[in-house]
Design a protein around this motif. Structure first.
Motif, PDB file in Angstrom:
ATOM      1  N   HIS A 172     -14.758 136.088 -38.715  1.00  0.00           N
ATOM      2  CA  HIS A 172     -16.068 136.203 -38.080  1.00  0.00           C
ATOM      3  C   HIS A 172     -16.092 137.329 -37.041  1.00  0.00           C
ATOM      4  O   HIS A 172     -17.112 137.979 -36.845  1.00  0.00           O
ATOM      5  N   PRO A 176     -19.481 142.500 -39.408  1.00  0.00           N
ATOM      6  CA  PRO A 176     -20.512 143.203 -38.636  1.00  0.00           C
ATOM      7  C   PRO A 176     -21.487 142.209 -37.990  1.00  0.00           C
ATOM      8  O   PRO A 176     -21.567 141.051 -38.397  1.00  0.00           O
ATOM      9  N   LYS A 205     -23.695 135.556 -44.407  1.00  0.00           N
ATOM     10  CA  LYS A 205     -24.472 136.757 -44.689  1.00  0.00           C
ATOM     11  C   LYS A 205     -23.714 138.029 -44.343  1.00  0.00           C
ATOM     12  O   LYS A 205     -24.114 139.120 -44.750  1.00  0.00           O
ATOM     13  N   VAL A 206     -22.641 137.910 -43.540  1.00  0.00           N
ATOM     14  CA  VAL A 206     -22.006 139.129 -43.017  1.00  0.00           C
ATOM     15  C   VAL A 206     -20.625 139.422 -43.615  1.00  0.00           C
ATOM     16  O   VAL A 206     -20.016 140.433 -43.302  1.00  0.00           O
ATOM     17  N   LYS A 302     -14.838 138.313 -29.231  1.00  0.00           N
ATOM     18  CA  LYS A 302     -15.474 137.686 -30.392  1.00  0.00           C
ATOM     19  C   LYS A 302     -14.643 136.519 -30.923  1.00  0.00           C
ATOM     20  O   LYS A 302     -15.201 135.530 -31.407  1.00  0.00           O
TER      21      LYS A 302
ATOM     22  N   ARG B 203     -24.562 132.663 -39.113  1.00  0.00           N
ATOM     23  CA  ARG B 203     -25.237 133.644 -39.974  1.00  0.00           C
ATOM     24  C   ARG B 203     -25.094 133.212 -41.445  1.00  0.00           C
ATOM     25  O   ARG B 203     -24.594 133.941 -42.301  1.00  0.00           O
ATOM     26  N   LYS B 205     -26.037 131.626 -45.209  1.00  0.00           N
ATOM     27  CA  LYS B 205     -27.031 131.769 -46.266  1.00  0.00           C
ATOM     28  C   LYS B 205     -27.733 130.454 -46.563  1.00  0.00           C
ATOM     29  O   LYS B 205     -28.765 130.443 -47.238  1.00  0.00           O
TER      30      LYS B 205
END
Lengths: 434, 434
Positions: A172, A176, A205-206, A302, B203, B205
């Motif tokens: 993660h 991006p 999604k990333v 992060k 994030r 889906k």
């Protein structure tokens, strides 16, 4: 690595030995204990329960007549685990449960015991900062320095619930911020199966799983993608030394096996993002403790954010115990009772190896070096499904296909208990004699 | 709830008291301890370090001259935390660190201490199944039965690293398998901020944050969506009883505060998916332990899959200690030393309430019931940004906007230490006197 003390470690500290000591009425000449005495006495009583060397009783085990029952190793049963008459048709021997170090910790009972008070670190914080104790961080840095396997200076440390959580956190962290161009996540075959299952699990999604690095090496499409590459070195399952395969990829260096009992230590690893796990260092898989060494402050923040969002820090009991076993490990380094030497000797004594004198039938040539796992290829033409062939012998391996490899491969674990290793040898011999 | 023993609990077990007991040379007439003695003696020595009642020393604290230093409460400093001369301009008083139960565990030192041996539960498994000990599960069921706050019979239990991890697990478990119609995740204002930050963090889906339930109640679009609804009851921050707002939604029932020290127990909650956390029951926030009660086997398996993929189970040290403190809690239920009565008394003694005799300035009417948090509204016209107004008084609250509410609201925590509560009162009085 030299082994001046050889076979002495085959002898496993038995409950009997502890009982003898208990009876010696050792008086330390200190003040009597008060509020810790009951818990201490309970722990000693449970440790003295005999499970015939084929099992163990735990303080929080299921109780019968007020006493925790023996939890028996595979293929053993009965109240004291002395019966091996039970026929277990299939035994799980592919999973890497690192129980080969259990005897070490029984030998070092005094140095590794820890008392946790009812009020120990109840807060979300520790040492005035989020969740991570400074003493544990200091000892981790010291351990790396003494072992020489990683350059920790100038790097940040984040604790996680095993390297499992840190692998997820790193994924993660390196992805991006927005979903316009998701990262492609890859690894070189054979790879640790969790890289794929974890990446796919998140339905993110990333980032997305994009398989083996080999498929991208000569692809024209590769230049249009951002890669996150998992690199394990030495590799699980086959022990190979590995470097990133794709130029310019973001790399998660999994260093779980870069410790002296598994591997020669060539030089301190100095990568941007490296993961370590207590499970494979001291054998405390159940503790769920690992750490990341991180060069870049943005990545550090992060990864911390992941731990915060996912679990709001990690267990303080685990941190206290990790400190204790690492302190004990450090105190013995390069001495006769060195944990790494003990672990190495256990694998050599019990281990499979690829030399002609190997106890492993030559029909299953072992390609593993170091000897953490046997990465086995079924070479008989009929055994295209190696996993099924081995299961027919009563062994559940981990299928090579999980590692992105051919179905002719399986992984067997050599770091489980002595009982499991004995089963493995017996069954493999029977299998090839057929 | 009756309180026959009143103020007796204000008295906090001091290190001095422990020292006196240590000196009594209590002889239990049992066999002498062997391998546990050193750890037990160390724990008692550290517990005897005096931090003037305004801090604490821990076994794994930073050491000076070989001795762990005192870790001081907010606004205290010095080697023994006796100095309050240090001017701290801003003190974090919005965060729910549940230290109000610390004195209880010092009173119950003997019953809550636990010894962890070096070889305790090193395996990935426990009791022959993945990671969760049966004894702990049994005691959790017993606790619910005795307290009467949840119907655990016929439900599955999954342990997680606090309810934080279980909230994430439940979210992933209730989301659809594919991304063709992602679930809409909602909560009723004011809601616990993590519902939003966690949902957005992934994030994903297959689910997405869709804000306040109020926005969907009369929306024609609502019928086209699958909702996952977080419902906290009693609610954090305002103590309201809540039910799901949207018909047909999948619901994650957060029951963190449905325990007798925070709330009247009306009847056993019997929802399909309920989450509990040790943090808010016994105050052990640092342990990261919680559990889910789950009716549907499919959801149970999916939540287990999350824990497996995310952290490969949870800490065994934590499980052992959770068992110990829950056993102690259970043994005292409805007795004079009941933890819930103690916790209730701490909040009543130190607590803010909404009656006219409240020590809280009436300019900040408190709407919280039960008294876990003060959900405060700034009613002066100029104080549209309530958070800034309160920070000007040296208090860092949690802004109401984090809870999806108006900026005229803030949350203050009433379950922190006595020192923090005293600071809160002093500063709030000064603030309104201006």
């Amino acid at each position: 690595m030299d082994r001046p003390w050889g076979l002495v470690f085959i002898w496993v500290l038995s409950p009997l030995w502890i009982s003898l000591f208990s009876g010696s009425h050792l008086v330390l000449g200190k003040a009597e204990l008060t509020w810790t005495r009951r818990a201490a006495a309970e722990a000693e009583a449970v440790a003295a329960i005999s499970c015939s060397g084929h099992g163990m009783a735990f303080v929080d085990g299921v109780r019968e007549n007020g006493r925790p029952v023996c939890e028996c190793n595979n293929c053993y049963s009965g109240p004291d685990c002395s019966s091996s008459g039970l026929i277990v048709l299939l035994t799980l021997l592919g999973f890497g449960d690192p129980l080969f170090l259990q005897p070490y910790w029984r030998r070092h009972a005094e140095g590794s015991a820890v008392v946790i008070s009812g009020w120990h670190r109840m807060s979300y914080d520790a040492d005035g900062r989020p969740y991570m104790t400074l003493e544990l961080e200091r000892h981790i840095r010291l351990l790396h320095k003494l072992v020489g396997n990683a350059a920790a200076e100038g790097k940040q440390i984040v604790f996680g619930a095993g390297s499992t959580q840190l692998l997820n956190a790193a994924l993660h962290a390196l992805a991006p911020d927005n979903s316009s161009s998701p990262s492609s996540v890859v690894a070189t075959v054979p790879y640790y199966p969790a890289y794929q299952t974890q990446t796919e699990y998140w339905r993110s999604k990333v980032f997305e799983w994009k398989g083996a690095t080999a498929e991208w090496l000569n692809s024209t499409e590769a230049s249009t993608k951002d890669f996150i590459e998992f690199v394990t070195s030495p590799n699980n399952p086959d022990g190979r030394w590995q470097a990133p395969a794709l130029a310019g990829s973001s790399v998660i260096h999994d260093r779980a096996y870069y410790w002296p009992h598994y591997s020669a230590i060539k030089s301190p690893a100095d990568d941007d993002l490296m993961l370590f796990t207590l499970s494979k260092i001291t054998g405390h898989a159940g503790s769920r403790f690992g750490w990341a060494l991180i060069k870049d402050v943005k990545v550090y923040n992060k990864i911390l954010q992941y731990i915060d969002t996912d679990t709001l820090g990690i267990s303080r009991e685990t941190q206290l115990r990790a400190l204790k076993v690492l302190k004990q490990t450090i105190s013995q380094i390069k001495k006769r009772e060195d944990m790494f030497r003990f672990g190495y000797s256990q694998m050599r004594i019990g281990g499979l190896n690829s030399t002609p004198s190997s106890p492993l039938p030559t029909a299953f040539p072992c390609r593993s070096s170091p000897q953490t796992y046997a990465w086995v290829k079924c070479e008989r033409k009929a055994d295209e499904d190696c996993s099924s062939a081995i299961r027919a012998g009563g062994i559940i391996p981990r299928a090579g296909t999980l590692y992105g490899a051919d179905s002719r491969y399986v992984r067997l674990s050599l770091i489980r208990s002595q009982d499991d290793f004995d089963q493995l040898l017996t069954r493999m011999k029977a299998l090839t004699a057929q």
